[in-house]
Every structure is written in structure tokens, then in C-alpha cells.
Design an enzyme around this catalytic site. Structure first.
Site, PDB file in Angstrom:
ATOM      1  N   PRO A 116       0.800  -1.228   0.000  1.00  0.00           N
ATOM      2  CA  PRO A 116       0.000   0.000   0.000  1.00  0.00           C
ATOM      3  C   PRO A 116       0.830   1.273   0.000  1.00  0.00           C
ATOM      4  CG  PRO A 116       0.012  -0.970   2.194  1.00  0.00           C
ATOM      5  CD  PRO A 116       0.743  -1.930   1.306  1.00  0.00           C
ATOM      6  N   THR A 147       1.337  -5.853   2.730  1.00  0.00           N
ATOM      7  CA  THR A 147       2.631  -5.742   3.401  1.00  0.00           C
ATOM      8  C   THR A 147       2.630  -4.497   4.283  1.00  0.00           C
ATOM      9  OG1 THR A 147       3.600  -4.536   1.522  1.00  0.00           O
ATOM     10  CG2 THR A 147       3.848  -6.938   1.549  1.00  0.00           C
ATOM     11  N   GLY A 173       5.598  -2.037  -7.502  1.00  0.00           N
ATOM     12  CA  GLY A 173       6.574  -1.919  -8.568  1.00  0.00           C
ATOM     13  C   GLY A 173       7.405  -3.195  -8.571  1.00  0.00           C
ATOM     14  N   ASP A 174       8.725  -3.040  -8.723  1.00  0.00           N
ATOM     15  CA  ASP A 174       9.593  -4.220  -8.750  1.00  0.00           C
ATOM     16  C   ASP A 174      10.158  -4.571  -7.378  1.00  0.00           C
ATOM     17  OD1 ASP A 174       9.455  -4.792 -11.570  1.00  0.00           O
ATOM     18  OD2 ASP A 174      10.589  -2.954 -11.891  1.00  0.00           O
ATOM     19  N   GLY A 205       3.514   0.350  -9.265  1.00  0.00           N
ATOM     20  CA  GLY A 205       4.650   1.119  -8.774  1.00  0.00           C
ATOM     21  C   GLY A 205       5.166   2.091  -9.800  1.00  0.00           C
ATOM     22  N   GLY A 207       8.361   1.713 -11.681  1.00  0.00           N
ATOM     23  CA  GLY A 207       9.028   1.123 -12.833  1.00  0.00           C
ATOM     24  C   GLY A 207       8.254   0.003 -13.485  1.00  0.00           C
ATOM     25  N   ARG A 269       9.088  10.383  -5.378  1.00  0.00           N
ATOM     26  CA  ARG A 269       8.286   9.264  -5.875  1.00  0.00           C
ATOM     27  C   ARG A 269       6.914   9.709  -6.377  1.00  0.00           C
ATOM     28  NH1 ARG A 269       8.777   3.926  -5.487  1.00  0.00           N
ATOM     29  NH2 ARG A 269      10.738   3.080  -4.723  1.00  0.00           N
ATOM     30  N   ARG A 275      10.155  10.513 -12.521  1.00  0.00           N
ATOM     31  CA  ARG A 275      11.305  10.848 -11.669  1.00  0.00           C
ATOM     32  C   ARG A 275      12.605  10.328 -12.264  1.00  0.00           C
ATOM     33  NH1 ARG A 275      12.959   6.808  -7.780  1.00  0.00           N
ATOM     34  NH2 ARG A 275      11.627   4.967  -7.766  1.00  0.00           N
ATOM     35  N   ASP A 442      17.846  -4.493  -8.834  1.00  0.00           N
ATOM     36  CA  ASP A 442      16.389  -4.523  -9.037  1.00  0.00           C
ATOM     37  C   ASP A 442      15.713  -3.284  -8.466  1.00  0.00           C
ATOM     38  OD1 ASP A 442      16.951  -7.025 -10.019  1.00  0.00           O
ATOM     39  OD2 ASP A 442      16.059  -8.124  -8.352  1.00  0.00           O
TER      40      ASP A 442
END
Length: 476
Positions: A116, A147, A173-174, A205, A207, A269, A275, A442
Site C-alpha cells: 500500500p 505488506t 513496482g519491482d 509502482g 518502474g 516518488r 522521476r 532490481d
């Protein structure tokens, strides 16, 4: 009226199904079931069929219908049936679902992890609005968990009952996929867990590299459909060894301008993917260099040979029992593979190439073709050929050339630019000269110290649309 055409192309992505219902029984047509077909019909592509069932008095079909430019929504259509027709309709439904799912597993058991806090902080609402209805219509068994802190997904994956789930779906995201791969990698049965449980991602996210490579979309709903129809695909994973640690990487390792653009822009972010562009331009104007020592175990060092390798590997005949062979191998050797080349404190092997790094502008290595939206940087990358791309760019290139290189990424001409040094490698070692800076694995920051990378062919598993390739146009 809906015409379900079994001969319509099984598209691996968003199609244009149509649902034109007149409300008159005479105008209703289902291929192979009711005999009369109206003069004007519309096909629902088989890929978009989510589910079908027979109720007390109806045949109900759920499918994905386009909803705007980049989304789908769950729609149903019903056909009245009599008691006498039920047996024939049941048989027809089974045939329809076989055609609609092909080799994909139906009713996948999904462990859904929602971050979140990632990206713009909208993952929970994106999942509920766009993904949950798709999973429900496809009758997936879903277990959702939010999470609460960094590293939470590592703990979840490490303790996961791998026999209870077919895939872990990350709404983020990743960052969450990185944690899940590493959580599975910490288990005593790491090899088995990484082979047995597939990892997939919904793009929530900044990326979203895993989603773009696997499904070719930045849409949560289209990605959810791709997960429902996704095929298990072997994925090379990379061990990242530092002085006191070993991690797994699935996407990329970067040092220099790309790492700075990623990690040094965490404070903005809210800008989303923009960004990265902002960070790149700011650092480009400074013409910063990042001196380092680099040694690479080069397997293919010529761009023409790399193209030939891609063409040969991507068109090889598919192995029907490839997945079962991987699972058998994992059962025989359940832990993480031993490091073939040792660690960063060992001597560099004599057959590795030493690359000058005194004026390094960017070092990037990875085993996925697409970094993020519109960044198909390495089209010759394959999921499971046992090789990663190692890219170096001299920091002394002019600002104009650097901007040109950046602009050529979406066109695919970036690959052939002479300023781009590209090698296919199975391992490398990088040692920074500076005392402070950024190293990105990553998209996650690791200690700024020497690190070594080594490929483990086909160690991981993801879901993809093709079952074999990334959703990136190969090199020409």
C-alpha cells in the site's frame, strides 16, 4: 447476441470483443451450440474468455471487454437453456474453456501481496478496482495480504506453503518481486520453491519492469487478464555476492547514472516514472563519471553475434516436458546453487575480460529487456538463455549524444548506437573507486562496495503471455 468464434485468433493481449445484445432469442448465437446465426455478428476472442458455467436455466459466460483505451472490465452474457439441453451445453462449456485457456492453468491459486506504500500509494485501490473482478470471474483462488514494512514480503515468501499456491502476485513496482524471489531463495528448499511457484506482478509502482517484460502493459486490468491466462516460464536469476551477503536479482544491476536516477530520486516518488527522466537530465548536465574496476566473463562480445544468438534461441523448438524436468532437478537439488566463480574476495578468474572503468558514465547489467515503460533497452535479452546483458557507456560522451541515446530507446535504435558497449555475459565483478554512491539491484539499494554477479540459468519461474519470450520487439 455474442458470437464466440473458435477460429478467431488467440490474441496474447487486449483484443476488441464486442457484445451486441438485441434481447430476441432468435438473434442469439453461440458457436456450435445454437444453429441460427444472424447476418451481423461480433467475435469475443478466446483469450478474453474468463469463465463459463451452466446454472439452473442459463449458460453464463464471463469475458473481458475493452473499457477505454488501456483497460478491460468483466462482462457477462447469458443464454437461456432447457433441461434437455444441459448435457450438450456442459460439454460445450468444457470445450470452450479448453480453447480459451490453451496450456494455461485454469483457476490458479494466487497469493496476492499488496504494497500500500509503493509508487503513488494507490496499489490497494488499483487491485480492488481492476484486478480482483478479473480473478473472481476466472474462479481463481485468491489469498490477499497487505505488506506493512520493508522486507515483509521476504518473510512471507520464506514461510510460504509452496504446495498451496501456483503463483505469488505482487501489487507493487519491482520491489515486492525482488523481496519474494529473495524470500524463496532463503529457504532450505530454495531451488524447489523458485521452480514450483511462479512470480507475477500487477503494475502498481514506478518502474513495473516485471509486468512490462511479462505482459507488455502498464494496465492493472490487462495484466490481471494476462496472469489468468499466463504460462509458466523459466527465468534466469542472478546471485549478487558482496563481502557479507548473497542476494538474488531478477531484473537489473546498475552503477552510475542509472543507479543514481533510480535511488537518488526516492524523495520525488510522487512524480511516478517521470522521476527517472528528471534524475537522468539533472545528472547529465553535470557530466558526472563513476570510476570503477570491472571484470566480465564474456560469452558473446559482438552485436551481430548477439542478434544471431537471439534469433536462434527465440525460434528453437519448445520442449513439451521442460517444466517437469526443471521440477525433477529441483527435487534432487533443493537448495540454492553453489557459486561457480566464488565471491568478491577471491581472485578474478584469468579468462575474464577486464574493462576500463576510469571514466565510466553508466554500467548496467540485467536479464530483462524492458526497464520500464518506453524503455525497451535490450531487445536481445531472453528469459532463460543463461546470459545477461552487460552495458557500459563512457561518461565522456557529449550531452547531445547522451540525449540522443535516451531518445532512441523507444525506437529500438539504441541497441546499434556505437557509444553503447554491449556484451552477453555469465558473470561479472564491479569494484567502485569512490567511497560513497549508489548501487542498485532490481531498484533496491545495496552497500556501496564491490559486488559480483553470476547467472543461474532457469532457476526462477514467472508467468508470461508467450511462455518463452519477453514482450519486447527483438533486434533487427
Amino acid at each position: 447476441m455474442v458470437w464466440l468464434d473458435p477460429f478467431a485468433k488467440y490474441e496474447q493481449g487486449l483484443t476488441e470483443p464486442a457484445d451486441s445484445r438485441t434481447g430476441h432469442k432468435a438473434d442469439r448465437y453461440c458457436w456450435g451450440l445454437l444453429k441460427s446465426k444472424p447476418e451481423t455478428t461480433h467475435a469475443i476472442c478466446l483469450y478474453n474468455i474468463l469463465g463459463a458455467e451452466v446454472t439452473a436455466s442459463n449458460l453464463v459466460i464471463a469475458y473481458a471487454e475493452p473499457a477505454g483505451k488501456d483497460d478491460i472490465s468483466v462482462t457477462t452474457v447469458q443464454y437461456p437453456i432447457t433441461e434437455k439441453e444441459k448435457k450438450a451445453v456442459d460439454d460445450w462449456v468444457q470445450k470452450l474453456l479448453e480453447l480459451a485457456y490453451g496450456k494455461a492453468l485454469r483457476g490458479k491459486r494466487l497469493k496476492v501481496l499488496v504494497n500500500p506504500f509503493g509508487g503513488k500509494g494507490t496499489a490497494a485501490s488499483l487491485y480492488q478496482t481492476y484486478a480482483a473482478p478479473v480473478f473472481a470471474a476466472a474462479k481463481c483462488q485468491v489469498d490477499v495480504e497487505h505488506t506493512t514494512h520493508q522486507g515483509h514480503a521476504v518473510d512471507v515468501a520464506e514461510k510460504l506453503d509452496i504446495d498451496a499456491y501456483d503463483a505469488v502476485v505482487c501489487c507493487s513496482g519491482d520491489g515486492l518481486p525482488h523481496e519474494v524471489f529473495n524470500g524463496l531463495g532463503k529457504r532450505p528448499d530454495a531451488h524447489k520453491a523458485l521452480t514450483q511457484v511462479a512470480i507475477a506482478s500487477l503494475p502498481c509502482g514506478s518502474g513495473n519492469g516485471l509486468t512490462w517484460n511479462s505482459f507488455g502493459t502498464g494496465s492493472v486490468s490487462i495484466a490481471a487478464l494476462a496472469i489468468v491466462k499466463g504460462l509458466r516460464t523459466p527465468l534466469d536469476l542472478i546471485s549478487i555476492s558482496q563481502k557479507d551477503s548473497r542476494k538474488l536479482s531478477f531484473l537489473s544491476q546498475s552503477f552510475g547514472i542509472v543507479a543514481e536516477c533510480d535511488l537518488a530520486t526516492e524523495n520525488i516518488r510522487w512524480m511516478g516514472a517521470q522521476r527517472f527522466t528528471y534524475g537522468f537530465l539533472v545528472r547529465l548536465m553535470r557530466q558526472t563519471i563513476w570510476p570503477c574496476d570491472i571484470a566480465v566473463k564474456v560469452e558473446i562480445g559482438d552485436k551481430a553475434a548477439i542478434k544471431e544468438h537471439y534469433a536462434a534461441w527465440s525460434t528453437r523448438p519448445a520442449e513439451e516436458d521442460h517444466d517437469s524436468k526443471r521440477l525433477e532437478a529441483a527435487a534432487l537439488s533443493p537448495g540454492l546453487p553453489e557459486l561457480k566463480y566464488g565471491g568478491v574476495t577471491d581472485d578474478v578468474p584469468q579468462d575474464w575480460d577486464v574493462i576500463p572503468g576510469e571514466t565510466m558514465g553508466n554500467f548496467y547489467a540485467g536479464n530483462m529487456a524492458i526497464m520500464s515503460k518506453d524503455t525497451n533497452m535490450f531487445p536481445a535479452t531472453l528469459p532463460d538463455d543463461g546470459l545477461m546483458d552487460v552495458v557500459t557507456i563512457d561518461g565522456r560522451v557529449s550531452r547531445g549524444t547522451a540525449i540522443t541515446m535516451m531518445n532512441e530507446i523507444p525506437s529500438g535504435r539504441f541497441f546499434d548506437m556505437p557509444e553503447l558497449n554491449l556484451r552477453k555475459a555469465s558473470a561479472f565483478r564491479l569494484t567502485p573507486h569512490q567511497k560513497e554512491g549508489y548501487i542498485s539491484i532490481d531498484g533496491e539499494r545495496v552497500p556501496f562496495e564491490a559486488f559480483q554477479a553470476e547467472v543461474h540459468q532457469g532457476l526462477g519461474t514467472i508467468l508470461t503471455k508467450s511462455g518463452r519470450l519477453y514482450e519486447a520487439e527483438g533486434p533487427r
